[in-house]
Design a protein around this motif. Structure first.
Motif, PDB file in Angstrom:
ATOM      1  N   MET A   6     -67.421  74.671   4.591  1.00  0.00           N
ATOM      2  CA  MET A   6     -67.577  75.612   3.521  1.00  0.00           C
ATOM      3  C   MET A   6     -68.056  74.877   2.270  1.00  0.00           C
ATOM      4  SD  MET A   6     -65.692  78.682   4.105  1.00  0.00           S
ATOM      5  CE  MET A   6     -65.096  79.277   5.639  1.00  0.00           C
ATOM      6  N   ALA A   7     -69.267  74.543   2.256  1.00  0.00           N
ATOM      7  CA  ALA A   7     -69.823  73.779   1.153  1.00  0.00           C
ATOM      8  C   ALA A   7     -69.940  74.594  -0.121  1.00  0.00           C
ATOM      9  CB  ALA A   7     -71.199  73.240   1.550  1.00  0.00           C
ATOM     10  N   GLY A   8     -69.921  75.930  -0.025  1.00  0.00           N
ATOM     11  CA  GLY A   8     -70.088  76.780  -1.195  1.00  0.00           C
ATOM     12  C   GLY A   8     -68.861  76.834  -2.098  1.00  0.00           C
ATOM     13  N   PHE A   9     -67.738  76.391  -1.595  1.00  0.00           N
ATOM     14  CA  PHE A   9     -66.507  76.468  -2.376  1.00  0.00           C
ATOM     15  C   PHE A   9     -66.179  75.098  -2.971  1.00  0.00           C
ATOM     16  CE2 PHE A   9     -66.013  79.966   0.615  1.00  0.00           C
ATOM     17  CZ  PHE A   9     -65.730  80.993  -0.266  1.00  0.00           C
ATOM     18  N   LEU A  10     -65.938  75.083  -4.265  1.00  0.00           N
ATOM     19  CA  LEU A  10     -65.533  73.845  -4.916  1.00  0.00           C
ATOM     20  C   LEU A  10     -64.025  73.793  -4.955  1.00  0.00           C
ATOM     21  CD1 LEU A  10     -68.016  73.796  -7.925  1.00  0.00           C
ATOM     22  CD2 LEU A  10     -68.149  72.501  -5.808  1.00  0.00           C
ATOM     23  N   LYS A  11     -63.520  72.627  -4.747  1.00  0.00           N
ATOM     24  CA  LYS A  11     -62.078  72.445  -4.776  1.00  0.00           C
ATOM     25  C   LYS A  11     -61.630  72.250  -6.225  1.00  0.00           C
ATOM     26  CE  LYS A  11     -58.776  70.299  -1.819  1.00  0.00           C
ATOM     27  NZ  LYS A  11     -58.481  69.239  -0.900  1.00  0.00           N
ATOM     28  N   ALA A  12     -60.668  73.058  -6.655  1.00  0.00           N
ATOM     29  CA  ALA A  12     -60.161  72.952  -8.020  1.00  0.00           C
ATOM     30  C   ALA A  12     -59.332  71.679  -8.155  1.00  0.00           C
ATOM     31  CB  ALA A  12     -59.300  74.157  -8.356  1.00  0.00           C
ATOM     32  N   PRO A  13     -59.429  71.034  -9.310  1.00  0.00           N
ATOM     33  CA  PRO A  13     -58.622  69.818  -9.490  1.00  0.00           C
ATOM     34  C   PRO A  13     -57.138  70.182  -9.479  1.00  0.00           C
ATOM     35  CG  PRO A  13     -59.645  70.471 -11.555  1.00  0.00           C
ATOM     36  CD  PRO A  13     -60.205  71.368 -10.487  1.00  0.00           C
ATOM     37  N   THR A  14     -56.350  69.331  -8.860  1.00  0.00           N
ATOM     38  CA  THR A  14     -54.915  69.596  -8.793  1.00  0.00           C
ATOM     39  C   THR A  14     -54.256  69.169 -10.098  1.00  0.00           C
ATOM     40  OG1 THR A  14     -54.525  67.459  -7.771  1.00  0.00           O
ATOM     41  CG2 THR A  14     -54.825  69.329  -6.289  1.00  0.00           C
ATOM     42  N   ARG A  15     -53.275  69.956 -10.487  1.00  0.00           N
ATOM     43  CA  ARG A  15     -52.527  69.667 -11.700  1.00  0.00           C
ATOM     44  C   ARG A  15     -51.057  69.627 -11.358  1.00  0.00           C
ATOM     45  NH1 ARG A  15     -55.595  74.370 -14.753  1.00  0.00           N
ATOM     46  NH2 ARG A  15     -57.620  73.382 -14.884  1.00  0.00           N
ATOM     47  N   GLU A  16     -50.339  68.881 -12.167  1.00  0.00           N
ATOM     48  CA  GLU A  16     -48.899  68.810 -11.978  1.00  0.00           C
ATOM     49  C   GLU A  16     -48.272  70.126 -12.437  1.00  0.00           C
ATOM     50  OE1 GLU A  16     -45.201  66.187 -13.612  1.00  0.00           O
ATOM     51  OE2 GLU A  16     -47.133  65.193 -13.319  1.00  0.00           O
ATOM     52  N   ALA A  17     -47.287  70.603 -11.689  1.00  0.00           N
ATOM     53  CA  ALA A  17     -46.629  71.855 -12.033  1.00  0.00           C
ATOM     54  C   ALA A  17     -45.836  71.688 -13.334  1.00  0.00           C
ATOM     55  CB  ALA A  17     -45.683  72.274 -10.911  1.00  0.00           C
ATOM     56  N   PRO A  18     -45.870  72.696 -14.187  1.00  0.00           N
ATOM     57  CA  PRO A  18     -45.110  72.593 -15.442  1.00  0.00           C
ATOM     58  C   PRO A  18     -43.614  72.701 -15.176  1.00  0.00           C
ATOM     59  CG  PRO A  18     -46.069  74.771 -15.247  1.00  0.00           C
ATOM     60  CD  PRO A  18     -46.591  73.954 -14.092  1.00  0.00           C
ATOM     61  N   GLU A  19     -42.834  72.239 -16.125  1.00  0.00           N
ATOM     62  CA  GLU A  19     -41.384  72.351 -16.018  1.00  0.00           C
ATOM     63  C   GLU A  19     -40.995  73.825 -16.069  1.00  0.00           C
ATOM     64  OE1 GLU A  19     -38.922  70.014 -15.648  1.00  0.00           O
ATOM     65  OE2 GLU A  19     -40.576  68.627 -15.271  1.00  0.00           O
ATOM     66  N   PRO A  20     -39.968  74.222 -15.321  1.00  0.00           N
ATOM     67  CA  PRO A  20     -39.550  75.626 -15.365  1.00  0.00           C
ATOM     68  C   PRO A  20     -38.962  75.978 -16.732  1.00  0.00           C
ATOM     69  CG  PRO A  20     -38.037  74.332 -14.031  1.00  0.00           C
ATOM     70  CD  PRO A  20     -39.183  73.432 -14.394  1.00  0.00           C
ATOM     71  N   LEU A  21     -39.180  77.200 -17.143  1.00  0.00           N
ATOM     72  CA  LEU A  21     -38.632  77.661 -18.412  1.00  0.00           C
ATOM     73  C   LEU A  21     -37.169  78.030 -18.212  1.00  0.00           C
ATOM     74  CD1 LEU A  21     -41.515  79.991 -19.607  1.00  0.00           C
ATOM     75  CD2 LEU A  21     -41.002  77.685 -20.382  1.00  0.00           C
ATOM     76  N   GLU A  22     -36.328  77.536 -19.054  1.00  0.00           N
ATOM     77  CA  GLU A  22     -34.909  77.871 -18.992  1.00  0.00           C
ATOM     78  C   GLU A  22     -34.573  78.719 -20.200  1.00  0.00           C
ATOM     79  OE1 GLU A  22     -32.642  77.362 -16.631  1.00  0.00           O
ATOM     80  OE2 GLU A  22     -34.053  76.261 -15.376  1.00  0.00           O
ATOM     81  N   GLY A  23     -33.744  79.689 -19.991  1.00  0.00           N
ATOM     82  CA  GLY A  23     -33.319  80.569 -21.071  1.00  0.00           C
ATOM     83  C   GLY A  23     -31.919  81.074 -20.772  1.00  0.00           C
ATOM     84  N   PRO A  24     -31.524  82.122 -21.453  1.00  0.00           N
ATOM     85  CA  PRO A  24     -30.192  82.697 -21.206  1.00  0.00           C
ATOM     86  C   PRO A  24     -30.197  83.529 -19.923  1.00  0.00           C
ATOM     87  CG  PRO A  24     -31.324  83.956 -22.891  1.00  0.00           C
ATOM     88  CD  PRO A  24     -32.221  82.776 -22.546  1.00  0.00           C
ATOM     89  N   VAL A  25     -30.244  82.854 -18.786  1.00  0.00           N
ATOM     90  CA  VAL A  25     -30.405  83.527 -17.501  1.00  0.00           C
ATOM     91  C   VAL A  25     -29.207  84.431 -17.195  1.00  0.00           C
ATOM     92  CG1 VAL A  25     -30.795  83.161 -15.037  1.00  0.00           C
ATOM     93  CG2 VAL A  25     -31.806  81.612 -16.681  1.00  0.00           C
ATOM     94  N   VAL A  26     -27.995  83.937 -17.412  1.00  0.00           N
ATOM     95  CA  VAL A  26     -26.804  84.737 -17.096  1.00  0.00           C
ATOM     96  C   VAL A  26     -26.792  85.996 -17.957  1.00  0.00           C
ATOM     97  CG1 VAL A  26     -24.286  84.769 -17.064  1.00  0.00           C
ATOM     98  CG2 VAL A  26     -25.509  82.717 -16.328  1.00  0.00           C
ATOM     99  N   ALA A  27     -27.087  85.857 -19.231  1.00  0.00           N
ATOM    100  CA  ALA A  27     -27.100  87.023 -20.120  1.00  0.00           C
ATOM    101  C   ALA A  27     -28.203  88.005 -19.735  1.00  0.00           C
ATOM    102  CB  ALA A  27     -27.279  86.575 -21.564  1.00  0.00           C
ATOM    103  N   THR A  28     -29.344  87.512 -19.325  1.00  0.00           N
ATOM    104  CA  THR A  28     -30.452  88.374 -18.942  1.00  0.00           C
ATOM    105  C   THR A  28     -30.109  89.178 -17.690  1.00  0.00           C
ATOM    106  OG1 THR A  28     -32.021  86.808 -19.892  1.00  0.00           O
ATOM    107  CG2 THR A  28     -32.891  88.395 -18.315  1.00  0.00           C
ATOM    108  N   VAL A  29     -29.577  88.514 -16.680  1.00  0.00           N
ATOM    109  CA  VAL A  29     -29.229  89.205 -15.438  1.00  0.00           C
ATOM    110  C   VAL A  29     -28.077  90.177 -15.676  1.00  0.00           C
ATOM    111  CG1 VAL A  29     -28.387  88.892 -13.078  1.00  0.00           C
ATOM    112  CG2 VAL A  29     -30.131  87.367 -13.983  1.00  0.00           C
ATOM    113  N   THR A  30     -27.102  89.782 -16.480  1.00  0.00           N
ATOM    114  CA  THR A  30     -25.987  90.675 -16.795  1.00  0.00           C
ATOM    115  C   THR A  30     -26.490  91.916 -17.538  1.00  0.00           C
ATOM    116  OG1 THR A  30     -24.471  88.802 -16.881  1.00  0.00           O
ATOM    117  CG2 THR A  30     -23.747  90.832 -17.942  1.00  0.00           C
ATOM    118  N   GLY A  31     -27.356  91.719 -18.510  1.00  0.00           N
ATOM    119  CA  GLY A  31     -27.914  92.850 -19.248  1.00  0.00           C
ATOM    120  C   GLY A  31     -28.693  93.794 -18.346  1.00  0.00           C
TER     121      GLY A  31
END
Length: 100
Positions: free
Chosen positions: A1-26
């Motif tokens: 498949m020569a027509g498709f260019l491979k996208a450069p790989t990037r490192e995954a960003p850090e997950p966002l942390e927030g008030p998860v317990v409060a969000t799920v409880t709400g």
């Protein structure tokens, strides 16, 4: 498949942390509130074959209870892990010792 260019790989960003317990409880409280607000109109929903609205809210509240249990356990595990890492590092505030 020569027509498709491979996208450069990037490192995954850090997950966002927030008030998860409060969000799920709400969210769980909102699902249960919607369920309770719809109960007086049960007959109206039944006459129009819309009972799934009522039971969807009940299911959302029930699954939310499982979610609350899960995120509280996850939060406790993350805190235990951070405390263990701090203790292993000699109480250096959770940072790894640097070598010169």
């Amino acid at each position: 498949m020569a027509g498709f260019l491979k996208a450069p790989t990037r490192e995954a960003p850090e997950p966002l942390e927030g008030p998860v317990v409060a969000t799920v409880t709400g969210g769980t409280v909102l699902w249960f509130a919607m369920f309770l607000l719809q109960l007086p109109f049960y007959g109206w929903f039944a006459d129009r074959d819309l009972l799934w609205w009522v039971w969807t809210c009940a299911a959302g509240g029930g699954l939310g209870l499982i979610g609350i249990w899960y995120v509280r356990a996850r939060d406790a595990a993350l805190k235990r892990h951070a405390a263990a890492r701090t203790a292993a590092d000699g109480g250096a505030g959770g940072t790894a010792p640097t070598s010169e």
